[in-house]
Scaffold this active site. Sequence first.
Site, PDB file in Angstrom:
ATOM      1  N   ASP A 282      36.275 -13.542   9.648  1.00 20.99           N
ATOM      2  CA  ASP A 282      36.345 -12.110   9.313  1.00 20.99           C
ATOM      3  C   ASP A 282      35.642 -11.409  10.487  1.00 20.99           C
ATOM      4  O   ASP A 282      35.548 -11.988  11.584  1.00 20.99           O
ATOM      5  CB  ASP A 282      35.661 -11.828   7.966  1.00 20.99           C
ATOM      6  CG  ASP A 282      35.993 -10.445   7.397  1.00 20.99           C
ATOM      7  OD1 ASP A 282      37.050 -10.280   6.785  1.00 20.99           O
ATOM      8  OD2 ASP A 282      35.185  -9.499   7.581  1.00 20.99           O
TER       9      ASP A 282
ATOM     10  N   LYS B 164      33.807 -14.637  -0.643  1.00 24.00           N
ATOM     11  CA  LYS B 164      33.494 -14.074   0.675  1.00 24.00           C
ATOM     12  C   LYS B 164      32.075 -14.480   1.020  1.00 24.00           C
ATOM     13  O   LYS B 164      31.265 -14.738   0.132  1.00 24.00           O
ATOM     14  CB  LYS B 164      33.583 -12.548   0.634  1.00 24.00           C
ATOM     15  CG  LYS B 164      33.803 -11.913   1.987  1.00 24.00           C
ATOM     16  CD  LYS B 164      35.272 -11.929   2.371  1.00 24.00           C
ATOM     17  CE  LYS B 164      35.510 -11.444   3.752  1.00 24.00           C
ATOM     18  NZ  LYS B 164      36.956 -11.245   3.998  1.00 24.00           N
TER      19      LYS B 164
HETATM   20  P1  NDP Z   1      36.904  -8.578  14.482  1.00 23.58           P
HETATM   21  O1  NDP Z   1      35.481  -8.891  14.531  1.00 23.58           O
HETATM   22  O2  NDP Z   1      37.870  -9.433  15.236  1.00 23.58           O
HETATM   23  O3  NDP Z   1      37.165  -7.079  14.935  1.00 23.58           O
HETATM   24  C1  NDP Z   1      36.541  -6.010  14.312  1.00 23.58           C
HETATM   25  C2  NDP Z   1      36.906  -4.753  15.076  1.00 23.58           C
HETATM   26  O4  NDP Z   1      36.464  -3.616  14.341  1.00 23.58           O
HETATM   27  C3  NDP Z   1      36.240  -4.682  16.432  1.00 23.58           C
HETATM   28  O5  NDP Z   1      37.062  -3.983  17.312  1.00 23.58           O
HETATM   29  C4  NDP Z   1      34.974  -3.885  16.116  1.00 23.58           C
HETATM   30  O6  NDP Z   1      34.414  -3.234  17.239  1.00 23.58           O
HETATM   31  C5  NDP Z   1      35.516  -2.891  15.124  1.00 23.58           C
HETATM   32  N1  NDP Z   1      34.449  -2.385  14.267  1.00 23.58           N
HETATM   33  C6  NDP Z   1      33.520  -3.106  13.600  1.00 23.58           C
HETATM   34  N2  NDP Z   1      32.692  -2.299  12.928  1.00 23.58           N
HETATM   35  C7  NDP Z   1      33.122  -1.047  13.175  1.00 23.58           C
HETATM   36  C8  NDP Z   1      32.693   0.236  12.788  1.00 23.58           C
HETATM   37  N3  NDP Z   1      31.610   0.372  11.996  1.00 23.58           N
HETATM   38  N4  NDP Z   1      33.391   1.315  13.210  1.00 23.58           N
HETATM   39  C9  NDP Z   1      34.477   1.150  14.018  1.00 23.58           C
HETATM   40  N5  NDP Z   1      34.918  -0.028  14.428  1.00 23.58           N
HETATM   41  C10 NDP Z   1      34.255  -1.108  14.014  1.00 23.58           C
HETATM   42  O7  NDP Z   1      37.302  -8.556  12.933  1.00 23.58           O
HETATM   43  P2  NDP Z   1      38.738  -8.628  12.244  1.00 23.58           P
HETATM   44  O8  NDP Z   1      39.758  -8.009  13.110  1.00 23.58           O
HETATM   45  O9  NDP Z   1      38.934 -10.007  11.763  1.00 23.58           O
HETATM   46  O10 NDP Z   1      38.506  -7.731  10.949  1.00 23.58           O
HETATM   47  C11 NDP Z   1      38.796  -6.343  10.907  1.00 23.58           C
HETATM   48  C12 NDP Z   1      38.991  -5.913   9.473  1.00 23.58           C
HETATM   49  O11 NDP Z   1      40.087  -6.629   8.902  1.00 23.58           O
HETATM   50  C13 NDP Z   1      37.810  -6.172   8.537  1.00 23.58           C
HETATM   51  O12 NDP Z   1      37.778  -5.155   7.555  1.00 23.58           O
HETATM   52  C14 NDP Z   1      38.181  -7.482   7.876  1.00 23.58           C
HETATM   53  O13 NDP Z   1      37.531  -7.648   6.642  1.00 23.58           O
HETATM   54  C15 NDP Z   1      39.674  -7.287   7.713  1.00 23.58           C
HETATM   55  N6  NDP Z   1      40.487  -8.480   7.531  1.00 23.58           N
HETATM   56  C16 NDP Z   1      40.423  -9.524   8.402  1.00 23.58           C
HETATM   57  C17 NDP Z   1      41.247 -10.605   8.241  1.00 23.58           C
HETATM   58  C18 NDP Z   1      41.289 -11.725   9.202  1.00 23.58           C
HETATM   59  O14 NDP Z   1      42.090 -12.628   9.015  1.00 23.58           O
HETATM   60  N7  NDP Z   1      40.487 -11.734  10.270  1.00 23.58           N
HETATM   61  C19 NDP Z   1      42.167 -10.716   7.092  1.00 23.58           C
HETATM   62  C20 NDP Z   1      42.206  -9.518   6.272  1.00 23.58           C
HETATM   63  C21 NDP Z   1      41.375  -8.475   6.490  1.00 23.58           C
HETATM   64  P3  NDP Z   1      33.249  -3.920  18.113  1.00 23.58           P
HETATM   65  O15 NDP Z   1      33.950  -4.823  19.066  1.00 23.58           O
HETATM   66  O16 NDP Z   1      32.588  -2.754  18.732  1.00 23.58           O
HETATM   67  O17 NDP Z   1      32.365  -4.635  17.148  1.00 23.58           O
HETATM   68  O1  2IT Z   2      39.781 -10.547   4.260  1.00 20.88           O
HETATM   69  C1  2IT Z   2      40.475 -11.567   4.410  1.00 20.88           C
HETATM   70  O2  2IT Z   2      41.485 -11.768   3.738  1.00 20.88           O
HETATM   71  C2  2IT Z   2      40.073 -12.537   5.443  1.00 20.88           C
HETATM   72  N1  2IT Z   2      39.096 -12.302   6.145  1.00 20.88           N
HETATM   73  C3  2IT Z   2      40.830 -13.809   5.613  1.00 20.88           C
HETATM   74  C4  2IT Z   2      40.392 -14.818   4.598  1.00 20.88           C
HETATM   75  C5  2IT Z   2      40.948 -16.206   4.784  1.00 20.88           C
HETATM   76  O3  2IT Z   2      40.474 -17.054   4.028  1.00 20.88           O
HETATM   77  O4  2IT Z   2      41.799 -16.445   5.626  1.00 20.88           O
END
Ligand code: NDP
Ligand code: 2IT
Length: 448
Positions: free
Chosen positions: A169, A129
């Site tokens: 992420d 990461k």
């Molecule tokens: P994004 O940046 O696309 O979205 C994050 C979202 O979470 C936004 O709506 C943001 O709001 C909100 N957010 C961030 N911080 C906080 C907080 N402290 N309290 C409440 N809401 C919050 O990120 P992702 O959707 O990619 O990631 C979301 C989660 O999923 C993370 O934990 C990430 O590690 C996990 N994840 C992501 C993957 C991926 O493929 N993208 C894969 C697996 C897991 P705002 O717009 O206000 O910042």
């Molecule tokens: O938390 C996760 O699994 C991710 N942010 C996606 C990682 C990836 O390499 O697609």
Amino acid sequence: MSIPNKYLAELMERVIQRNPHEPEFHQAVREVLTSLSPVVDAHPEYMTEGVMDCLVEPERIIKFRVPWEDDQGKVHVNRGYRIQFNSAIGPYKGGLRFDPSVNESIIKFLGFEQVFKNSLTGLPIGGAKGGSDFTRKGKSDNEVMRFCQSFMSELSKYIGPDTDVPAGDIGVGAREIGFLFGQYKRLRNEFTGAITGKGLTYGGSLVRTEATGYGLCYFTENMLKDAGRSFEGATVLVSGSGNVATYACEKATQLGGKVVAMSDSNGYVYDPDGIDLAAVKQIKEQNRQRIKVYVDTHPKAQYHEGSSGIWQIPCHIALPCATQNELDGASAKALIANGCFAVAEGANMPSTPEAIEAFHQAGVLFAPAKAANAGGVAVSALEMSQNSMRLYWSFEEVDNHLKKIMGTLYGNVISAAQEYGMPHDLVAGANIAGFLKVANSMLAYGVV
Ligand code: NDP
Ligand code: 2IT
């Protein structure tokens, strides 16, 4: 939570001493070592051969300066990280997070969890990461570009299609990936799949954008089916409104659920008619606005300040898709009191240990992040395969792979939980199933 196995309990103490002030990393390690106690009781070689000690120590931590110039010509300096945690079963793989909260503890917990998650996908990918304490909020496209180029100027020395393959992420979406990949390509003078989540015109895979949210719902569907339930007619809460939340909402709705609330880091919207996802996509993806503007065009909806209030809304299924520790013990109790019967984690480590304990006590179906959100990285691995073969698969083909991967993953988690005497404990099942493949590979290598 105390760790039953004495060696692992002492190892946990060493982890705390060697990594002080890293509460998120401690939390992630404690959960895994607790689950693995019966495994090492049965197989002491994992202790005696040093596998457990190696597992909690990253193979490499890279930490670097990221200077960049804003539109006024002022220089800013952020900090960049890449933690290459474990490459026992494949090249390092995992996302990049750009958020002011990023520090070594957060990247380490995410890298540690990624090792087990990636193993669970059944695909050959190790765990890593990275990220930075930079935020794209309030920045122009040019500022984001200059930041990404500076970040990649350093990161490019440590990654590559057979070495380490970053992705997105929090705070790293399509725009940022474009800038990062463009700079990588320029510096290395090669076009290879060294990053995933790429645009569809330059090596990206269909379904990668949707994969984490869709995969979460496919996993949840399997879990619900085993309990004689389904999404059909269920009221659903989805926290966050970013990549994972958006496509979790889309698939949960397609499967017959009604998503009534979504949130961002400022607050949440409740729409009794069901969330209008096209409006959320427009607000968050296109316009980069706050979710509260949703109520301007949806008069029946309400906006409330404070993200954690979302868990007070009555629902059947909760999908936390925002960030770590967003769902605490009190929120879990509110969900249980209001009749919630299933929780599946789209974000990484969104539920606190107290919340998980409350769900287990109440018999709420609980799908842990490592298993439930593995669809994103799984399709990233499929993007790597397509890049290596220099071809593209259709949407349907990739989506079918994803469904199959999530179904197999669910089965493996259930079997591991059963084998070690904890049937229906998907936390233990995911940690054990993810561990075994990595640990057995490490054993095969000897001390390296
Ligand atoms: P994004 O940046 O696309 O979205 C994050 C979202 O979470 C936004 O709506 C943001 O709001 C909100 N957010 C961030 N911080 C906080 C907080 N402290 N309290 C409440 N809401 C919050 O990120 P992702 O959707 O990619 O990631 C979301 C989660 O999923 C993370 O934990 C990430 O590690 C996990 N994840 C992501 C993957 C991926 O493929 N993208 C894969 C697996 C897991 P705002 O717009 O206000 O910042
Ligand atoms: O938390 C996760 O699994 C991710 N942010 C996606 C990682 C990836 O390499 O697609």
